[in-house]
Write a protein that holds these residues in place. Sequence first.
Motif, PDB file in Angstrom:
ATOM      1  N   LEU A  24       0.833  -1.200   0.000  1.00 44.00           N
ATOM      2  CA  LEU A  24       0.000   0.000   0.000  1.00 44.00           C
ATOM      3  C   LEU A  24       0.867   1.250   0.000  1.00 44.00           C
ATOM      4  O   LEU A  24       1.642   1.471   0.931  1.00 44.00           O
ATOM      5  CB  LEU A  24      -0.909  -0.001   1.234  1.00 44.00           C
ATOM      6  CG  LEU A  24      -1.750  -1.270   1.442  1.00 44.00           C
ATOM      7  CD1 LEU A  24      -2.518  -1.194   2.755  1.00 44.00           C
ATOM      8  CD2 LEU A  24      -2.701  -1.495   0.262  1.00 44.00           C
ATOM      9  N   LEU A  25       0.738   2.043  -1.052  1.00 38.61           N
ATOM     10  CA  LEU A  25       1.412   3.331  -1.118  1.00 38.61           C
ATOM     11  C   LEU A  25       0.400   4.414  -0.766  1.00 38.61           C
ATOM     12  O   LEU A  25      -0.363   4.877  -1.632  1.00 38.61           O
ATOM     13  CB  LEU A  25       1.982   3.585  -2.518  1.00 38.61           C
ATOM     14  CG  LEU A  25       3.440   3.166  -2.761  1.00 38.61           C
ATOM     15  CD1 LEU A  25       3.594   1.664  -2.598  1.00 38.61           C
ATOM     16  CD2 LEU A  25       3.909   3.613  -4.136  1.00 38.61           C
ATOM     17  N   PHE A  26       0.358   4.788   0.503  1.00 37.06           N
ATOM     18  CA  PHE A  26      -0.475   5.913   0.914  1.00 37.06           C
ATOM     19  C   PHE A  26       0.278   7.194   0.563  1.00 37.06           C
ATOM     20  O   PHE A  26       1.412   7.407   0.999  1.00 37.06           O
ATOM     21  CB  PHE A  26      -0.736   5.866   2.415  1.00 37.06           C
ATOM     22  CG  PHE A  26      -1.601   4.716   2.850  1.00 37.06           C
ATOM     23  CD1 PHE A  26      -2.925   4.632   2.439  1.00 37.06           C
ATOM     24  CD2 PHE A  26      -1.100   3.723   3.675  1.00 37.06           C
ATOM     25  CE1 PHE A  26      -3.736   3.573   2.840  1.00 37.06           C
ATOM     26  CE2 PHE A  26      -1.904   2.663   4.086  1.00 37.06           C
ATOM     27  CZ  PHE A  26      -3.231   2.586   3.665  1.00 37.06           C
ATOM     28  N   VAL A  27      -0.336   8.056  -0.237  1.00 38.27           N
ATOM     29  CA  VAL A  27       0.333   9.264  -0.717  1.00 38.27           C
ATOM     30  C   VAL A  27      -0.477  10.476  -0.322  1.00 38.27           C
ATOM     31  O   VAL A  27      -1.688  10.558  -0.588  1.00 38.27           O
ATOM     32  CB  VAL A  27       0.517   9.220  -2.251  1.00 38.27           C
ATOM     33  CG1 VAL A  27       1.158  10.512  -2.746  1.00 38.27           C
ATOM     34  CG2 VAL A  27       1.363   8.010  -2.651  1.00 38.27           C
ATOM     35  N   GLU A  28       0.204  11.432   0.327  1.00 41.01           N
ATOM     36  CA  GLU A  28      -0.464  12.675   0.745  1.00 41.01           C
ATOM     37  C   GLU A  28       0.545  13.815   0.695  1.00 41.01           C
ATOM     38  O   GLU A  28       1.620  13.724   1.294  1.00 41.01           O
ATOM     39  CB  GLU A  28      -1.012  12.511   2.171  1.00 41.01           C
ATOM     40  CG  GLU A  28      -2.000  13.594   2.583  1.00 41.01           C
ATOM     41  CD  GLU A  28      -1.321  14.768   3.290  1.00 41.01           C
ATOM     42  OE1 GLU A  28      -1.965  15.825   3.397  1.00 41.01           O
ATOM     43  OE2 GLU A  28      -0.160  14.629   3.720  1.00 41.01           O
ATOM     44  N   SER A  29       0.235  14.851  -0.090  1.00 39.52           N
ATOM     45  CA  SER A  29       1.090  16.044  -0.201  1.00 39.52           C
ATOM     46  C   SER A  29       2.542  15.682  -0.513  1.00 39.52           C
ATOM     47  O   SER A  29       3.480  16.219   0.073  1.00 39.52           O
ATOM     48  CB  SER A  29       1.020  16.861   1.098  1.00 39.52           C
ATOM     49  OG  SER A  29      -0.303  17.266   1.367  1.00 39.52           O
TER      50      SER A  29
END
Length: 379
Positions: free
Chosen positions: A253-258
């Motif tokens: 899982l690549l959680f991407v934020e900002s």
Amino acid sequence: MKNVLKKDMKPDMLLKTEQLHEIVHPLLRWYHNQARILPWREDPTPYRVWISEIMLQQTRVEAVKPYFERFLTALPTIKDLADVPLDSLLKLWEGLGYYTRARNLQKAAQQIVACFGGTMPNDYNDLLSLPGVGRYTAGAISSIAFGQTRAAVDGNVLRVISRILAYHEDIMSAKVKLAIEQKLENILPAAQAGDFNQALMELGAMICLPKTAAKCPLCPLKQLCLAMAQNIVPDLPVKKAKKARRIEKRTILLFVESGRTALMRRPAAGLLASMWEFPNLDGHVSEKSVLQYARSLGLTVKSITILPIAKHVFSHVEWHMIGYQINLNPARNIAETKAAYDTTQVPPLPQLHWAAKNELHTDYAIPTAFKAYIDIFTK
């Protein structure tokens, strides 16, 4: 050995010391003329020999060279190795694999500082007491760094000796390894024990290669090799078949934020202990399950993209991976700043750390197993 041996001789007869004496001089002559120039051979101090031998376990020489130089530059003394933060040590080791080797190096360095004043012990049994140091490594350090008549028997050496003697016993047997080690110690030239050990290793690495890759016409011992005389070189050494690798399915899982992605720390024990990884789930799970998991972490999802599949092979297990990139709304409601981290859950929710693209390369030791997904995030 002039045909004094027969294929049907008993194993104990094949390992008689006098039958190996004839290999000493031609092997040393070949080594002194043909040995590769390697950084750890140029200045074989105990520390340098130790580090190189640990790095070379299950890793190709060409792959080790740049790591060796970088490692010694960063950690020039045993005391430096003992004191370096674990994250920094693992980062130095990143890409070499088998990370237990690095952790054992530090444990051994700390033991050397505590028990031997920071100086590598020259006693064979003291070397064996160090974490991660077995009979082969202790023999290599003893002979190469301290000039002692100790054999260093690795896979290359076992292959060479098995072929020289047309030896048909299982080289994975501890009894067989010890028998070969003891017989080699009886023929070690006292003034050149380190060179002789390295010559055997070099011959196995460069000439006496596995199966049909062996370069028998170039071998300095071809006139003494019973396997070559009997045309059975590809059949030796005899090795018990390994167990099939276990297959594990994982969802990355690549959680991407900002512009940042989530990492979590692996457990302190077991495979890839204490290293950083992308959050992941057992099995190949659906997009719906990924969404539910993200919400359980207190994350608000903007969109989900399916990522390419990937595979990574460890010594005893294979990871078959699928992946998702989960783009988050920029609300900064991430586990790092929100009380979503709940250790009462079974299994507990991970503590997430958020890293920028450049930090993945500079600040976090991430196993090569995740390379495909690192590349996706950092491209």
